[in-house]
Motif scaffolding. Sequence first.
Motif, PDB file in Angstrom:
ATOM      1  N   GLY A   1       1.444 -74.592 -63.797  1.00 50.48           N
ATOM      2  CA  GLY A   1       1.337 -75.995 -63.429  1.00 50.48           C
ATOM      3  C   GLY A   1       2.261 -76.324 -62.268  1.00 50.48           C
ATOM      4  O   GLY A   1       1.931 -77.148 -61.407  1.00 50.48           O
ATOM      5  N   THR A   2       3.417 -75.679 -62.234  1.00 49.56           N
ATOM      6  CA  THR A   2       4.356 -75.895 -61.132  1.00 49.56           C
ATOM      7  C   THR A   2       3.733 -75.438 -59.816  1.00 49.56           C
ATOM      8  O   THR A   2       3.830 -76.124 -58.794  1.00 49.56           O
ATOM      9  CB  THR A   2       5.670 -75.132 -61.397  1.00 49.56           C
ATOM     10  OG1 THR A   2       6.156 -75.498 -62.691  1.00 49.56           O
ATOM     11  CG2 THR A   2       6.710 -75.443 -60.356  1.00 49.56           C
TER      12      THR A   2
ATOM     13  N   LEU B   1       1.225 -78.008 -58.611  1.00 46.05           N
ATOM     14  CA  LEU B   1       1.886 -79.109 -57.905  1.00 46.05           C
ATOM     15  C   LEU B   1       2.330 -78.663 -56.507  1.00 46.05           C
ATOM     16  O   LEU B   1       2.078 -79.348 -55.510  1.00 46.05           O
ATOM     17  CB  LEU B   1       3.114 -79.581 -58.701  1.00 46.05           C
ATOM     18  CG  LEU B   1       2.864 -80.340 -59.997  1.00 46.05           C
ATOM     19  CD1 LEU B   1       4.157 -80.452 -60.804  1.00 46.05           C
ATOM     20  CD2 LEU B   1       2.298 -81.728 -59.708  1.00 46.05           C
TER      21      LEU B   1
ATOM     22  N   THR C   1      10.548 -87.231 -66.694  1.00 49.75           N
ATOM     23  CA  THR C   1       9.487 -86.219 -66.715  1.00 49.75           C
ATOM     24  C   THR C   1      10.153 -84.859 -66.745  1.00 49.75           C
ATOM     25  O   THR C   1      11.376 -84.744 -66.649  1.00 49.75           O
ATOM     26  CB  THR C   1       8.571 -86.366 -65.481  1.00 49.75           C
ATOM     27  OG1 THR C   1       7.601 -85.300 -65.459  1.00 49.75           O
ATOM     28  CG2 THR C   1       9.367 -86.296 -64.182  1.00 49.75           C
ATOM     29  N   PHE C   2       9.340 -83.827 -66.863  1.00 51.77           N
ATOM     30  CA  PHE C   2       9.824 -82.455 -66.742  1.00 51.77           C
ATOM     31  C   PHE C   2      10.253 -82.222 -65.294  1.00 51.77           C
ATOM     32  O   PHE C   2       9.654 -82.780 -64.367  1.00 51.77           O
ATOM     33  CB  PHE C   2       8.691 -81.502 -67.147  1.00 51.77           C
ATOM     34  CG  PHE C   2       9.088 -80.066 -67.234  1.00 51.77           C
ATOM     35  CD1 PHE C   2      10.195 -79.669 -67.970  1.00 51.77           C
ATOM     36  CD2 PHE C   2       8.333 -79.092 -66.594  1.00 51.77           C
ATOM     37  CE1 PHE C   2      10.550 -78.334 -68.057  1.00 51.77           C
ATOM     38  CE2 PHE C   2       8.685 -77.752 -66.681  1.00 51.77           C
ATOM     39  CZ  PHE C   2       9.790 -77.375 -67.411  1.00 51.77           C
TER      40      PHE C   2
ATOM     41  N   ALA D   1       9.769 -80.034 -63.245  1.00 53.28           N
ATOM     42  CA  ALA D   1       8.777 -79.436 -62.336  1.00 53.28           C
ATOM     43  C   ALA D   1       8.207 -80.458 -61.362  1.00 53.28           C
ATOM     44  O   ALA D   1       7.865 -80.109 -60.220  1.00 53.28           O
ATOM     45  CB  ALA D   1       7.647 -78.797 -63.135  1.00 53.28           C
ATOM     46  N   THR D   2       8.076 -81.704 -61.794  1.00 49.45           N
ATOM     47  CA  THR D   2       7.489 -82.739 -60.933  1.00 49.45           C
ATOM     48  C   THR D   2       8.296 -82.866 -59.640  1.00 49.45           C
ATOM     49  O   THR D   2       7.755 -82.740 -58.535  1.00 49.45           O
ATOM     50  CB  THR D   2       7.455 -84.099 -61.673  1.00 49.45           C
ATOM     51  OG1 THR D   2       6.903 -83.920 -62.978  1.00 49.45           O
ATOM     52  CG2 THR D   2       6.640 -85.121 -60.906  1.00 49.45           C
TER      53      THR D   2
ATOM     54  N   VAL E   1       3.096 -89.341 -63.206  1.00 46.30           N
ATOM     55  CA  VAL E   1       2.877 -88.305 -64.224  1.00 46.30           C
ATOM     56  C   VAL E   1       2.166 -88.976 -65.399  1.00 46.30           C
ATOM     57  O   VAL E   1       2.572 -90.057 -65.828  1.00 46.30           O
ATOM     58  CB  VAL E   1       4.220 -87.713 -64.710  1.00 46.30           C
ATOM     59  CG1 VAL E   1       4.000 -86.659 -65.790  1.00 46.30           C
ATOM     60  CG2 VAL E   1       5.003 -87.138 -63.536  1.00 46.30           C
TER      61      VAL E   1
ATOM     62  N   ASP F   1       0.358 -85.768 -61.407  1.00 50.97           N
ATOM     63  CA  ASP F   1       0.853 -84.701 -62.273  1.00 50.97           C
ATOM     64  C   ASP F   1       0.189 -84.894 -63.630  1.00 50.97           C
ATOM     65  O   ASP F   1       0.605 -85.726 -64.437  1.00 50.97           O
ATOM     66  CB  ASP F   1       2.380 -84.750 -62.391  1.00 50.97           C
ATOM     67  CG  ASP F   1       2.934 -83.596 -63.222  1.00 50.97           C
ATOM     68  OD1 ASP F   1       2.175 -83.039 -64.045  1.00 50.97           O
ATOM     69  OD2 ASP F   1       4.133 -83.275 -63.072  1.00 50.97           O
TER      70      ASP F   1
ATOM     71  N   SER G   1      -1.318 -78.093 -66.176  1.00 52.05           N
ATOM     72  CA  SER G   1      -0.598 -76.912 -66.649  1.00 52.05           C
ATOM     73  C   SER G   1      -1.349 -76.275 -67.809  1.00 52.05           C
ATOM     74  O   SER G   1      -1.974 -76.974 -68.608  1.00 52.05           O
ATOM     75  CB  SER G   1       0.810 -77.295 -67.119  1.00 52.05           C
ATOM     76  OG  SER G   1       1.401 -76.225 -67.844  1.00 52.05           O
ATOM     77  N   LEU G   2      -1.254 -74.967 -67.907  1.00 55.10           N
ATOM     78  CA  LEU G   2      -1.891 -74.232 -69.010  1.00 55.10           C
ATOM     79  C   LEU G   2      -0.846 -73.418 -69.768  1.00 55.10           C
ATOM     80  O   LEU G   2      -1.127 -72.347 -70.303  1.00 55.10           O
ATOM     81  CB  LEU G   2      -3.016 -73.349 -68.451  1.00 55.10           C
ATOM     82  CG  LEU G   2      -4.109 -74.173 -67.745  1.00 55.10           C
ATOM     83  CD1 LEU G   2      -4.985 -73.285 -66.868  1.00 55.10           C
ATOM     84  CD2 LEU G   2      -4.960 -74.922 -68.762  1.00 55.10           C
ATOM     85  N   TYR G   3       0.358 -73.949 -69.801  1.00 59.21           N
ATOM     86  CA  TYR G   3       1.467 -73.345 -70.545  1.00 59.21           C
ATOM     87  C   TYR G   3       1.170 -73.422 -72.057  1.00 59.21           C
ATOM     88  O   TYR G   3       0.466 -74.337 -72.498  1.00 59.21           O
ATOM     89  CB  TYR G   3       2.753 -74.121 -70.187  1.00 59.21           C
ATOM     90  CG  TYR G   3       3.991 -73.514 -70.771  1.00 59.21           C
ATOM     91  CD1 TYR G   3       4.507 -72.325 -70.258  1.00 59.21           C
ATOM     92  CD2 TYR G   3       4.636 -74.110 -71.851  1.00 59.21           C
ATOM     93  CE1 TYR G   3       5.638 -71.754 -70.813  1.00 59.21           C
ATOM     94  CE2 TYR G   3       5.767 -73.537 -72.404  1.00 59.21           C
ATOM     95  CZ  TYR G   3       6.261 -72.357 -71.880  1.00 59.21           C
ATOM     96  OH  TYR G   3       7.377 -71.789 -72.429  1.00 59.21           O
TER      97      TYR G   3
ATOM     98  N   LYS H   1       1.066 -76.786 -74.061  1.00 60.52           N
ATOM     99  CA  LYS H   1       0.219 -77.890 -73.588  1.00 60.52           C
ATOM    100  C   LYS H   1      -1.032 -78.001 -74.473  1.00 60.52           C
ATOM    101  O   LYS H   1      -1.250 -77.178 -75.354  1.00 60.52           O
ATOM    102  CB  LYS H   1      -0.142 -77.685 -72.110  1.00 60.52           C
ATOM    103  CG  LYS H   1       1.079 -77.545 -71.200  1.00 60.52           C
ATOM    104  CD  LYS H   1       1.882 -78.832 -71.044  1.00 60.52           C
ATOM    105  CE  LYS H   1       3.304 -78.596 -70.622  1.00 60.52           C
ATOM    106  NZ  LYS H   1       3.580 -78.645 -69.198  1.00 60.52           N
TER     107      LYS H   1
HETATM  108  C1  PLP Z   1       4.561 -78.468 -68.079  1.00 60.49           C
HETATM  109  C2  PLP Z   1       4.724 -79.431 -66.966  1.00 60.49           C
HETATM  110  C3  PLP Z   1       4.714 -79.024 -65.622  1.00 60.49           C
HETATM  111  C4  PLP Z   1       4.770 -77.597 -65.190  1.00 60.49           C
HETATM  112  O1  PLP Z   1       3.795 -76.756 -65.712  1.00 60.49           O
HETATM  113  P1  PLP Z   1       4.129 -75.203 -65.899  1.00 60.49           P
HETATM  114  O2  PLP Z   1       2.783 -74.634 -66.237  1.00 60.49           O
HETATM  115  O3  PLP Z   1       5.118 -75.081 -66.993  1.00 60.49           O
HETATM  116  O4  PLP Z   1       4.639 -74.697 -64.601  1.00 60.49           O
HETATM  117  C5  PLP Z   1       4.755 -80.000 -64.646  1.00 60.49           C
HETATM  118  N1  PLP Z   1       4.836 -81.303 -64.949  1.00 60.49           N
HETATM  119  C6  PLP Z   1       4.871 -81.733 -66.225  1.00 60.49           C
HETATM  120  C7  PLP Z   1       4.942 -83.195 -66.504  1.00 60.49           C
HETATM  121  C8  PLP Z   1       4.841 -80.802 -67.278  1.00 60.49           C
HETATM  122  O5  PLP Z   1       4.903 -81.228 -68.534  1.00 60.49           O
END
Ligand code: PLP
Length: 389
Positions: free
Chosen positions: A59-60, A63, A84-85, A87-88, A130, A156, A180-182, A185
């Motif tokens: 997901g990063t 973005l 937010t996380f 990563a945003t 987000v 996001d 994101s497909l972590y 999620k």
């Molecule tokens: C999980 C997440 C991301 C990043 O996704 P990854 O797959 O972990 O890199 C970005 N933004 C938000 C709000 C997230 O929850």
Amino acid sequence: MTEQMIPAAHPIIGDEEIEAVGAVLRSGMLAQGPQVAAFEEEFAAALTPGAEAVAVNSGTSALHLGLLAAGIGPGDEVIVPSFTFAATANAVAITGAAPVFADIDPETFCLSPQAAEAAITPRTAAVMPVHLYGHPADMTAFSRIAQRHGLALFEDAAQAHGASLGGRRVGTFGVFGAFSLYPTKNMTAGEGGMVTTSDAGLARRVRLLRNQGMERRYANELVGLNNRMTDIHAAIGRVQLAKLPAWTERRRANAAFLDRAIREGLTQSGLPASGPESVVVVPPVAAGAGHVYHQYTIRVNGASGEQRDRFAEALREQWQVGSGVFYPIPNHRLPSLASFAPGLDLPETERAAREVVSLPVHPALSRDDLERVARAVTACARDRAEGHA
Ligand SMILES: *Cc1c(COP(=O)(O)O)cnc(C)c1O
């Protein structure tokens, strides 16, 4: 008590995912190939109709490449929430642009359109709300603001697979959306991400950027990266995508159960179940919003961070109910990002960071689990109201 801990999150992997991975491994073609292409088609058709989807390795990355493909870089400012996380804002900062943090709407926990508009400067290039916890940000207001000020709008959508506003899916409002497909999620590919866009030129640039800037081998058009998804991950994602609608329904039903049971529990304990006096506030849903409950996040109303942590600890120790705090430290106070926000005060962000607790809402919960979660929350709320916690 000897009850089993109810986990806060629970990735569900079935035999179908294992078989799909086995088939890819047996095929001998592991890197980006036909599984990725099929996953992209199916993902867009199911979740962002009218847009195309480009698969990447997280997901990063979604973005990051979306921002690069949209031309964001040094000298630009991108308005983002701090709640937010990381990563945003990381994705913005790594392009050389500056993340500019704005406060949230206390009801939805998402970026406040008013606060975002107030943060616009001559350098602002884009706004990136987000869809936090699976609740859509107010995209109607953000679209208007973007138009009025000539800004790009990005989404996001990492936590919001299938969420909607006014019947329209998240990931289709902005110039691009990033999913994101972590594993934690609402659906997973192991690791992975998707950029969704209805701009064919942007989609092509993301395809180039994820693959060293090449469409044809050794005909590099752009400076790019290797952010490709593998066919192994895509095979998992395709199976999960087919299961997502039923899981989303379960999440919604679980949330509706918790809403009702927690309110009833508070009322039966003689505690206010709504309004500013509520000890615990269940998550409100904005008009027209299709919430997908990546998290079911309550407020421990008026709590300090320490009191909230004790509330979560009591859920775990006394009731074996797992929970999560997303996010205890707002981005603008992280050592890595604080230099972008000297002296910034975001009161609703700070209050949310002190008060939030996310309860289990995932599709693997049983009816008994849900009842225990609601009983636990009510009991801990009673303790807090009586001054024991
Ligand atoms: C999980 C997440 C991301 C990043 O996704 P990854 O797959 O972990 O890199 C970005 N933004 C938000 C709000 C997230 O929850």
